[in-house]
Design an enzyme around this catalytic site. Sequence first.
Site, PDB file in Angstrom:
ATOM      1  CB  CYS A  80     -31.314   5.720  24.840  1.00  0.00           C
ATOM      2  SG  CYS A  80     -31.371   6.779  23.387  1.00  0.00           S
ATOM      3  CB  CYS A 123     -28.676   8.116  24.651  1.00  0.00           C
ATOM      4  SG  CYS A 123     -30.427   8.556  24.614  1.00  0.00           S
TER       5      CYS A 123
END
Length: 116
Positions: free
Chosen positions: A43, A46
């Site tokens: 991600c 993230c």
Amino acid sequence: MKFDNAIDIEIRKNMFQEIAQDNLAEIVAANKVVVVQYAASWCGNCRIMKPKFKLLASQNESIPFIIVDAEQFPESRKLAKVDNLPTFATFKEGVLVNQSQTNKTEVLTELVNEVI
């Protein structure tokens, strides 16, 4: 504070931690307030938010800030009903207070301010 299974359940003050076991429920139960970032290695958002999350942790040293790999730890993911990443969640006295999927520092800060 070690338990029989040698897992630190109560996070010490001024501690930022990436959990290595699917034990977020125990951490939430053992601490008055917990702030969580649910993330995954693939991600991009993230990874972008992780340093911002760490910065907030350093500015709120009395609150445990925990990163959970949402792919590795499904039981921990269920605590906040995570369906998108990154998801940030706040817990107070063992109960989910709020959660948000965001890549904006302002939203994350507001989320944390709700529980401090």
